[in-house]
Each structure stands twice: as C-alpha cells, then as structure tokens.
Motif scaffolding. Structure first.
Motif, mmCIF file in Angstrom:
data_model
loop_
_atom_site.group_PDB
_atom_site.id
_atom_site.type_symbol
_atom_site.label_atom_id
_atom_site.label_comp_id
_atom_site.label_asym_id
_atom_site.label_seq_id
_atom_site.Cartn_x
_atom_site.Cartn_y
_atom_site.Cartn_z
ATOM 1 N N LYS A 152 55.729 37.484 -32.404
ATOM 2 C CA LYS A 152 56.866 37.093 -33.238
ATOM 3 C C LYS A 152 57.274 38.222 -34.171
ATOM 4 O O LYS A 152 58.443 38.393 -34.485
ATOM 5 C CB LYS A 152 56.531 35.842 -34.049
ATOM 6 N N GLN A 153 56.315 39.026 -34.634
ATOM 7 C CA GLN A 153 56.634 40.154 -35.506
ATOM 8 C C GLN A 153 57.356 41.265 -34.759
ATOM 9 O O GLN A 153 58.066 42.061 -35.358
ATOM 10 C CB GLN A 153 55.365 40.729 -36.121
ATOM 11 N N LEU A 154 57.193 41.319 -33.448
ATOM 12 C CA LEU A 154 57.777 42.395 -32.657
ATOM 13 C C LEU A 154 59.093 42.014 -31.995
ATOM 14 O O LEU A 154 59.608 42.788 -31.191
ATOM 15 C CB LEU A 154 56.777 42.872 -31.604
ATOM 16 N N THR A 155 59.661 40.859 -32.330
ATOM 17 C CA THR A 155 60.970 40.507 -31.782
ATOM 18 C C THR A 155 62.033 41.358 -32.469
ATOM 19 O O THR A 155 61.849 41.806 -33.606
ATOM 20 C CB THR A 155 61.281 39.009 -32.009
ATOM 21 N N PRO A 156 63.164 41.606 -31.804
ATOM 22 C CA PRO A 156 64.211 42.434 -32.413
ATOM 23 C C PRO A 156 64.715 41.889 -33.754
ATOM 24 O O PRO A 156 64.969 42.660 -34.683
ATOM 25 C CB PRO A 156 65.330 42.423 -31.374
ATOM 26 N N GLU A 157 64.845 40.564 -33.865
ATOM 27 C CA GLU A 157 65.324 39.986 -35.124
ATOM 28 C C GLU A 157 64.337 40.234 -36.255
ATOM 29 O O GLU A 157 64.713 40.574 -37.370
ATOM 30 C CB GLU A 157 65.557 38.485 -34.976
ATOM 31 N N SER A 158 63.065 40.075 -35.949
ATOM 32 C CA SER A 158 62.036 40.293 -36.961
ATOM 33 C C SER A 158 61.957 41.761 -37.370
ATOM 34 O O SER A 158 61.817 42.080 -38.553
ATOM 35 C CB SER A 158 60.679 39.820 -36.445
ATOM 36 N N LEU A 159 62.070 42.656 -36.387
ATOM 37 C CA LEU A 159 62.044 44.083 -36.702
ATOM 38 C C LEU A 159 63.250 44.483 -37.550
ATOM 39 O O LEU A 159 63.134 45.283 -38.475
ATOM 40 C CB LEU A 159 62.000 44.905 -35.417
ATOM 41 N N ALA A 160 64.423 43.902 -37.246
ATOM 42 C CA ALA A 160 65.620 44.201 -38.034
ATOM 43 C C ALA A 160 65.465 43.700 -39.465
ATOM 44 O O ALA A 160 65.849 44.388 -40.423
ATOM 45 C CB ALA A 160 66.845 43.571 -37.382
ATOM 46 N N ALA A 161 64.908 42.518 -39.630
ATOM 47 C CA ALA A 161 64.692 41.972 -40.970
ATOM 48 C C ALA A 161 63.691 42.825 -41.750
ATOM 49 O O ALA A 161 63.888 43.084 -42.943
ATOM 50 C CB ALA A 161 64.204 40.530 -40.876
ATOM 51 N N GLN A 162 62.633 43.274 -41.083
ATOM 52 C CA GLN A 162 61.651 44.122 -41.751
ATOM 53 C C GLN A 162 62.277 45.448 -42.169
ATOM 54 O O GLN A 162 62.028 45.943 -43.279
ATOM 55 C CB GLN A 162 60.463 44.379 -40.824
ATOM 56 N N THR A 183 46.534 32.434 -31.232
ATOM 57 C CA THR A 183 47.331 32.375 -32.459
ATOM 58 C C THR A 183 47.651 33.780 -32.958
ATOM 59 O O THR A 183 48.788 34.078 -33.354
ATOM 60 C CB THR A 183 46.577 31.587 -33.545
ATOM 61 N N LYS A 184 46.664 34.650 -32.931
ATOM 62 C CA LYS A 184 46.845 36.018 -33.399
ATOM 63 C C LYS A 184 47.875 36.749 -32.536
ATOM 64 O O LYS A 184 48.759 37.455 -33.056
ATOM 65 C CB LYS A 184 45.488 36.729 -33.334
ATOM 66 N N VAL A 185 47.790 36.609 -31.214
ATOM 67 C CA VAL A 185 48.724 37.268 -30.295
ATOM 68 C C VAL A 185 50.130 36.724 -30.495
ATOM 69 O O VAL A 185 51.106 37.489 -30.524
ATOM 70 C CB VAL A 185 48.249 37.102 -28.837
ATOM 71 N N ASN A 186 50.283 35.415 -30.662
ATOM 72 C CA ASN A 186 51.617 34.830 -30.859
ATOM 73 C C ASN A 186 52.253 35.312 -32.165
ATOM 74 O O ASN A 186 53.462 35.563 -32.218
ATOM 75 C CB ASN A 186 51.541 33.305 -30.837
#
Length: 125
Positions: A27-37, A20-23
């Motif tokens: 998900k936090q390191l996907t390009p979409e998530s990084l762009a949103a952050q 769960t922790k790795v998943n």
C-alpha cells in the motif's frame, strides 16, 4: 500433540504477521501513496526553507544594526551642521559634424550589417 498444536499456531501467527507486513508495504508503494508522500516532503521542505529564510533575514537585520552602530551611521545627525548639497553639471561642448550625422541616422553605422534590430531587446534571452 501439544507440540504440533504449538508449532501450527506459531506458524499461522507468523504467516498472518508476514502477510500484514507485506500488504502494508504494498500500500505504501502505490502511485497515489508515493505522490502523497512526495507532496508531504515538499511541503515540509518548504516550511524548513521559509524558516531558514526568516532566520537569515532576522540575523541580517541584527548584524546591519550592529554595523551601523559601530560605524556611527544610525546616530542622529548633528543639528548644528547644515546638510551638504550635491549637484552635478553636465554640458556637451563637443559637437562635431560627425556626431550630428550619427544623430540624424536611424541606426548607428556599426549595426547596419547585423541581423538584430536595434529595437529588439529580447534577441538573446
């Protein structure tokens, strides 16, 4: 028997927790998530910068009022004193033959051999 069951259950729980922790991290390191952050951080920085600018403006106005009071600039003018009139007189009394020739020329002499036009104001910027 109970020991084996305990350790099996503890291992399974640790495996589920680690997966769960790795998943979540993936998900936090996907390009979409990084762009949103990054967008969220930029908006937050913009709000902080706006708040800072407003604080500076308020403090500047307050300090300007303090200085105006200290120097007597903000006081009402004395109605007994007449306002001073200011004027300037400029007269060209020195017109020679050379200055008349320069006025008649389209370009000044020192610009004849340059590659820039006198009318082009955007040559260097």
């Amino acid at each position: 028997m109970f020991r084996r069951t305990f350790w099996f259950t503890a291992g399974a729980a640790a495996g589920v927790w680690a997966t769960t922790k790795v998943n979540r991290k993936l998900k936090q390191l996907t390009p979409e998530s990084l762009a949103a952050q990054a967008a969220n951080k930029a908006v937050e920085a913009g709000h902080k910068l706006k708040d800072f600018a407003l604080d500076v403006r308020d403090n500047m106005a307050e300090r300007e009022a303090e200085l105006g009071d200290a120097l007597g600039i903000n006081e009402a003018p004395d109605p007994e004193l007449a306002p001073q009139s200011r004027f300037a007189v400029i007269q060209n009394t020195f017109a020679t033959k050379q200055t008349k020739q320069i006025k008649q020329m389209k370009q000044p002499k020192y610009l004849e051999n340059t590659r820039y036009s006198i009318n082009n104001r955007n040559e260097d910027h």
